[in-house]
Design a protein around this motif. Structure first.
Motif, PDB file in Angstrom:
ATOM      1  N   LEU A   7       0.850  -1.187   0.000  1.00 25.36           N
ATOM      2  CA  LEU A   7       0.000   0.000   0.000  1.00 25.36           C
ATOM      3  C   LEU A   7       0.884   1.235   0.000  1.00 25.36           C
ATOM      4  CD1 LEU A   7      -2.555  -1.233   2.658  1.00 25.36           C
ATOM      5  CD2 LEU A   7      -2.847  -1.225   0.184  1.00 25.36           C
ATOM      6  N   THR A   8       0.619   2.138  -0.918  1.00 26.88           N
ATOM      7  CA  THR A   8       1.429   3.347  -1.034  1.00 26.88           C
ATOM      8  C   THR A   8       0.535   4.536  -1.365  1.00 26.88           C
ATOM      9  OG1 THR A   8       3.411   4.299  -2.055  1.00 26.88           O
ATOM     10  CG2 THR A   8       1.952   3.039  -3.498  1.00 26.88           C
ATOM     11  N   ALA A   9       1.082   5.722  -1.193  1.00 26.20           N
ATOM     12  CA  ALA A   9       0.336   6.936  -1.530  1.00 26.20           C
ATOM     13  C   ALA A   9       0.154   7.026  -3.042  1.00 26.20           C
ATOM     14  CB  ALA A   9       1.075   8.166  -1.018  1.00 26.20           C
ATOM     15  N   GLU A  10      -0.979   7.553  -3.450  1.00 24.17           N
ATOM     16  CA  GLU A  10      -1.291   7.666  -4.872  1.00 24.17           C
ATOM     17  C   GLU A  10      -0.247   8.484  -5.622  1.00 24.17           C
ATOM     18  OE1 GLU A  10      -5.365   8.312  -7.296  1.00 24.17           O
ATOM     19  OE2 GLU A  10      -4.828   9.920  -5.909  1.00 24.17           O
ATOM     20  N   LYS A  11       0.362   9.448  -4.959  1.00 23.41           N
ATOM     21  CA  LYS A  11       1.358  10.305  -5.626  1.00 23.41           C
ATOM     22  C   LYS A  11       2.608   9.526  -6.046  1.00 23.41           C
ATOM     23  CE  LYS A  11       3.728  11.779  -1.463  1.00 23.41           C
ATOM     24  NZ  LYS A  11       4.264  12.893  -0.727  1.00 23.41           N
ATOM     25  N   ASN A  12       2.826   8.332  -5.489  1.00 22.22           N
ATOM     26  CA  ASN A  12       4.008   7.535  -5.825  1.00 22.22           C
ATOM     27  C   ASN A  12       3.797   6.603  -7.018  1.00 22.22           C
ATOM     28  OD1 ASN A  12       5.156   8.646  -3.520  1.00 22.22           O
ATOM     29  ND2 ASN A  12       4.607   6.908  -2.239  1.00 22.22           N
ATOM     30  N   ILE A  13       2.608   6.510  -7.545  1.00 19.74           N
ATOM     31  CA  ILE A  13       2.273   5.493  -8.542  1.00 19.74           C
ATOM     32  C   ILE A  13       3.055   5.655  -9.840  1.00 19.74           C
ATOM     33  CG2 ILE A  13       0.398   4.547  -9.958  1.00 19.74           C
ATOM     34  CD1 ILE A  13       0.513   3.668  -6.972  1.00 19.74           C
ATOM     35  N   ARG A  14       3.249   6.866 -10.313  1.00 12.40           N
ATOM     36  CA  ARG A  14       4.032   7.050 -11.547  1.00 12.40           C
ATOM     37  C   ARG A  14       5.434   6.478 -11.398  1.00 12.40           C
ATOM     38  NH1 ARG A  14       4.732  12.792 -13.728  1.00 12.40           N
ATOM     39  NH2 ARG A  14       6.207  11.883 -15.158  1.00 12.40           N
ATOM     40  N   SER A  15       6.055   6.771 -10.284  1.00  8.21           N
ATOM     41  CA  SER A  15       7.400   6.260 -10.022  1.00  8.21           C
ATOM     42  C   SER A  15       7.400   4.740  -9.883  1.00  8.21           C
ATOM     43  CB  SER A  15       7.947   6.905  -8.740  1.00  8.21           C
ATOM     44  OG  SER A  15       9.146   6.304  -8.357  1.00  8.21           O
ATOM     45  N   VAL A  16       6.386   4.196  -9.218  1.00  8.55           N
ATOM     46  CA  VAL A  16       6.294   2.745  -9.027  1.00  8.55           C
ATOM     47  C   VAL A  16       6.153   2.038 -10.368  1.00  8.55           C
ATOM     48  CG1 VAL A  16       4.770   0.928  -8.141  1.00  8.55           C
ATOM     49  CG2 VAL A  16       5.417   2.826  -6.667  1.00  8.55           C
ATOM     50  N   ARG A  17       5.328   2.561 -11.254  1.00  7.64           N
ATOM     51  CA  ARG A  17       5.149   1.937 -12.572  1.00  7.64           C
ATOM     52  C   ARG A  17       6.429   1.993 -13.395  1.00  7.64           C
ATOM     53  NH1 ARG A  17      -0.878   4.035 -13.457  1.00  7.64           N
ATOM     54  NH2 ARG A  17      -1.921   2.108 -12.884  1.00  7.64           N
ATOM     55  N   ARG A  18       7.180   3.057 -13.250  1.00  7.95           N
ATOM     56  CA  ARG A  18       8.391   3.246 -14.034  1.00  7.95           C
ATOM     57  C   ARG A  18       9.586   2.458 -13.471  1.00  7.95           C
ATOM     58  NH1 ARG A  18       8.747   8.302 -13.294  1.00  7.95           N
ATOM     59  NH2 ARG A  18      10.322   8.237 -11.684  1.00  7.95           N
ATOM     60  N   ALA A  19       9.788   2.523 -12.145  1.00  7.16           N
ATOM     61  CA  ALA A  19      11.012   1.971 -11.560  1.00  7.16           C
ATOM     62  C   ALA A  19      10.774   0.892 -10.510  1.00  7.16           C
ATOM     63  CB  ALA A  19      11.834   3.101 -10.951  1.00  7.16           C
ATOM     64  N   GLY A  20       9.523   0.588 -10.180  1.00  8.95           N
ATOM     65  CA  GLY A  20       9.252  -0.406  -9.155  1.00  8.95           C
ATOM     66  C   GLY A  20       9.102   0.234  -7.788  1.00  8.95           C
ATOM     67  N   ILE A  21       9.051  -0.592  -6.761  1.00  8.49           N
ATOM     68  CA  ILE A  21       8.873  -0.112  -5.386  1.00  8.49           C
ATOM     69  C   ILE A  21      10.232  -0.049  -4.719  1.00  8.49           C
ATOM     70  CG2 ILE A  21       7.688  -0.485  -3.195  1.00  8.49           C
ATOM     71  CD1 ILE A  21       5.781  -2.380  -4.745  1.00  8.49           C
TER      72      ILE A  21
END
Length: 174
Positions: A7-21
């Motif tokens: 579970l992460t903040a919505e603002k982190n989703i672009r970064s997660v999709r691009r580079a992972g968690i």
């Protein structure tokens, strides 16, 4: 491959999709990694941390589902106790087999690559518990409440046994 949710903040989703968690969290020993839970048949148990994470200031929490190999070592346990080291499949089975799995967490001591991510999805923002599991009806520790948090002043007054103030000119009978 075991399926987990982070579970992460919505603002982190672009970064997660691009580079992972990224491995931004730390366990008790200071080891970097990330906290997650296995995907369980119960939506409530799988997403139990949403309300508690929102207390920390996150506006919208989003779920990131990812897979790890079944034999990868992870740490698993209740958030208030020592965690044991198990393969990821056994950790998921341990949580799934608990009578009350509220408060359990899995710690993976590494980052999750973008190719390991299965999907990103929205979650119900009022799922889960606040303060601690089974806290309904039990006031939280007054020292644990952030200044200005909703209802914090009332809880602190109640904990100190302070009586309701009465305006001048009014009596308790009015």
């Amino acid at each position: 491959m075991t399926l987990f949710v982070h579970l992460t903040a919505e603002k982190n989703i672009r970064s997660v999709r691009r580079a992972g968690i990224r491995a931004r969290s730390r366990d008790r020993d200071g080891l970097p990694g990330l906290f997650c839970l296995p995907i369980l048949p119960s939506y409530q148990l799988t997403h139990q941390w949403v309300r508690e994470l929102k207390r920390g200031g996150r506006r919208t929490v989003t779920a990131v589902d990812f897979r790890v190999p079944d034999d990868e070592p992870v740490f698993v346990g209740h958030y208030g106790r020592e965690h044991g080291r198990l393969p990821s499949a056994e950790a998921a089975a341990l949580i799934a087999g608990c009578d009350d799995a509220r408060g359990y967490e899995v710690f993976i001591p590494r980052a999750i690559g973008a190719k390991e991510i299965h999907r990103v999805r929205a979650v119900n923002q009022v799922t889960g518990w606040r303060y601690m599991p089974n806290a309904h009806g039990i006031p939280p520790c007054p020292g644990c409440l952030a200044p200005g948090e909703y209802g914090a002043a009332r809880i602190r007054r109640a904990a100190m046994g302070a009586k309701r103030s009465v305006s001048p000119g009014w009596t308790d009978e009015d």
